[in-house]
Design an enzyme around this catalytic site. Structure first.
Site, PDB file in Angstrom:
ATOM      1  N   HIS A 142       5.735   6.768   6.705  1.00  0.00           N
ATOM      2  CA  HIS A 142       7.081   6.958   6.147  1.00  0.00           C
ATOM      3  C   HIS A 142       7.084   8.085   5.123  1.00  0.00           C
ATOM      4  O   HIS A 142       7.934   8.992   5.169  1.00  0.00           O
ATOM      5  CB  HIS A 142       7.558   5.648   5.504  1.00  0.00           C
ATOM      6  CG  HIS A 142       8.794   5.775   4.682  1.00  0.00           C
ATOM      7  ND1 HIS A 142      10.040   5.380   5.123  1.00  0.00           N
ATOM      8  CD2 HIS A 142       8.991   6.264   3.420  1.00  0.00           C
ATOM      9  CE1 HIS A 142      10.936   5.612   4.191  1.00  0.00           C
ATOM     10  NE2 HIS A 142      10.323   6.152   3.130  1.00  0.00           N
ATOM     11  N   GLU A 143       6.126   8.058   4.207  1.00  0.00           N
ATOM     12  CA  GLU A 143       6.084   9.076   3.159  1.00  0.00           C
ATOM     13  C   GLU A 143       5.799  10.468   3.733  1.00  0.00           C
ATOM     14  O   GLU A 143       6.409  11.461   3.313  1.00  0.00           O
ATOM     15  CB  GLU A 143       5.036   8.709   2.110  1.00  0.00           C
ATOM     16  CG  GLU A 143       5.377   7.475   1.298  1.00  0.00           C
ATOM     17  CD  GLU A 143       6.732   7.576   0.621  1.00  0.00           C
ATOM     18  OE1 GLU A 143       7.126   8.686   0.213  1.00  0.00           O
ATOM     19  OE2 GLU A 143       7.406   6.541   0.524  1.00  0.00           O
ATOM     20  N   HIS A 146       8.713  12.372   5.248  1.00  0.00           N
ATOM     21  CA  HIS A 146       9.533  13.141   4.302  1.00  0.00           C
ATOM     22  C   HIS A 146       9.013  14.577   4.198  1.00  0.00           C
ATOM     23  O   HIS A 146       9.797  15.534   4.128  1.00  0.00           O
ATOM     24  CB  HIS A 146       9.484  12.503   2.909  1.00  0.00           C
ATOM     25  CG  HIS A 146      10.294  11.252   2.775  1.00  0.00           C
ATOM     26  ND1 HIS A 146      11.598  11.152   3.200  1.00  0.00           N
ATOM     27  CD2 HIS A 146       9.975  10.045   2.235  1.00  0.00           C
ATOM     28  CE1 HIS A 146      12.056   9.941   2.925  1.00  0.00           C
ATOM     29  NE2 HIS A 146      11.093   9.250   2.351  1.00  0.00           N
ATOM     30  N   GLU A 215      15.936   8.175   3.888  1.00  0.00           N
ATOM     31  CA  GLU A 215      15.066   7.009   3.939  1.00  0.00           C
ATOM     32  C   GLU A 215      15.115   6.351   5.320  1.00  0.00           C
ATOM     33  O   GLU A 215      14.081   5.957   5.873  1.00  0.00           O
ATOM     34  CB  GLU A 215      15.447   6.004   2.851  1.00  0.00           C
ATOM     35  CG  GLU A 215      15.206   6.484   1.431  1.00  0.00           C
ATOM     36  CD  GLU A 215      13.754   6.836   1.157  1.00  0.00           C
ATOM     37  OE1 GLU A 215      12.854   6.247   1.794  1.00  0.00           O
ATOM     38  OE2 GLU A 215      13.505   7.710   0.311  1.00  0.00           O
TER      39      GLU A 215
END
Length: 299
Positions: A142-143, A146, A215
């Protein structure tokens, strides 16, 4: 074109372009208004704006990491975390970022940096202690999504205007206004803070809307990359549940950095307005991951 294997998101790209256009337009109007109000002070305004922008853009990763207490760790110091980062970078065809750990019981993670080559990914000790390896992979994916989508850099630039508005207000109020005997000084001393406050509110709302969508985009990309949306859903549920047990004073220390975090550290409870939230609700995120699970099952 994507040079990595993270799923592209045209909706995110469109929103980033629109946000940057609106922020840029707001920036031009803001500086123009300040020039009109402050007259001969325009060289100072331009120099300060330029220095602040360069400092925030080029040193955003170091500033954020330092502010959140992150310390860079070697593979020998954190073999499990480095192993997870290595696997996700290999899956996503992404350059490996610097890896850091923050000594905090608040279970969270973040990534920051202006591009793929200048990135830090950080997990807190509270997160590492609570998550299973597959859950941690989901969070790190997920990070890093970004970073792959470049929305970290966009958020850094977009948040600059709010910072500038606050700084210019302080300079105006603490600077030459009070020393001047000009009859228009009183009006200017009132107008500059009002204009700055309006600019701050608009830029704040624009970045919040983008933050919530990015997100969801990161959740989707991480789930598709790892092929295990259930692991990310499990991590989200566990982190949100554990957050309720963290002392309020610790959550308040973490709250200013919520826009960076995997999950928001909230001490205000469920009544916090969605308009001001940096993240979509847990229900929205889990619902999306449930749909992705069905999509992957049909393939």
């Amino acid at each position: 074109m994507n040079r990595n294997r993270f799923a592209p998101d045209r909706g995110l790209t469109t929103r980033m372009i629109v946000t940057m256009f609106l922020i840029g337009l707001l920036y031009v109007v803001f500086v123009g208004t300040l020039l009109a109000l402050l007259g001969g002070s325009w060289p100072i305004i331009l120099v300060i704006a330029g220095i602040l922008f360069i400092a925030q853009f080029w040193f955003s990763d170091r500033i954020a990491a330092f502010s959140m207490g992150a310390r860079e760790v070697t593979p020998e110091q954190a073999p499990e975390l480095h192993g997870v980062v290595d696997r996700i970078c290999a899956l996503g065809d992404l350059p490996k970022p610097r890896v850091a750990i923050a000594d905090s019981d608040v279970p969270n993670a973040f990534a920051t940096g202006r591009n793929e080559k200048n990135t830090v990914v950080c997990a807190t000790t509270g997160l590492l202690r609570r998550l299973e390896p597959d859950e941690l992979e989901g969070v790190i994916a997920h990070e890093l999504s970004h970073v792959a989508h470049r929305d970290v850099a966009v958020m850094t630039i977009a948040s600059f205007l709010g910072l500038l508005a606050g700084v210019i207000t302080r300079i105006g109020l603490w600077g030459g206004f009070q020393r001047s005997r000009d009859p228009g000084t009183a009006a200017v001393a009132v107008l500059v803070p009002l204009v700055s406050a309006a600019v701050y509110v608009i830029s704040f709302l624009l970045t919040r809307v983008l933050s919530r969508y990015r997100e969801l985009s990161a959740d989707r990309s991480a789930a598709l990359l790892t092929g295990r949306p259930s692991s990310l859903a499990s991590a989200l549920t566990k982190v949100s549940r554990e957050m309720a047990a963290i002392p309020t004073r610790d959550l308040r220390k973490a709250e200013p950095f919520n826009a960076f975090y995997f999950a928001p550290a909230l001490s205000a409870g469920p009544s916090l307005s969605r308009l001001l939230s940096t993240h979509p609700t847990l229900e929205q995120r889990l619902e999306q991951l449930g749909r992705i699970t069905l999509e992957l099952g049909r393939r």
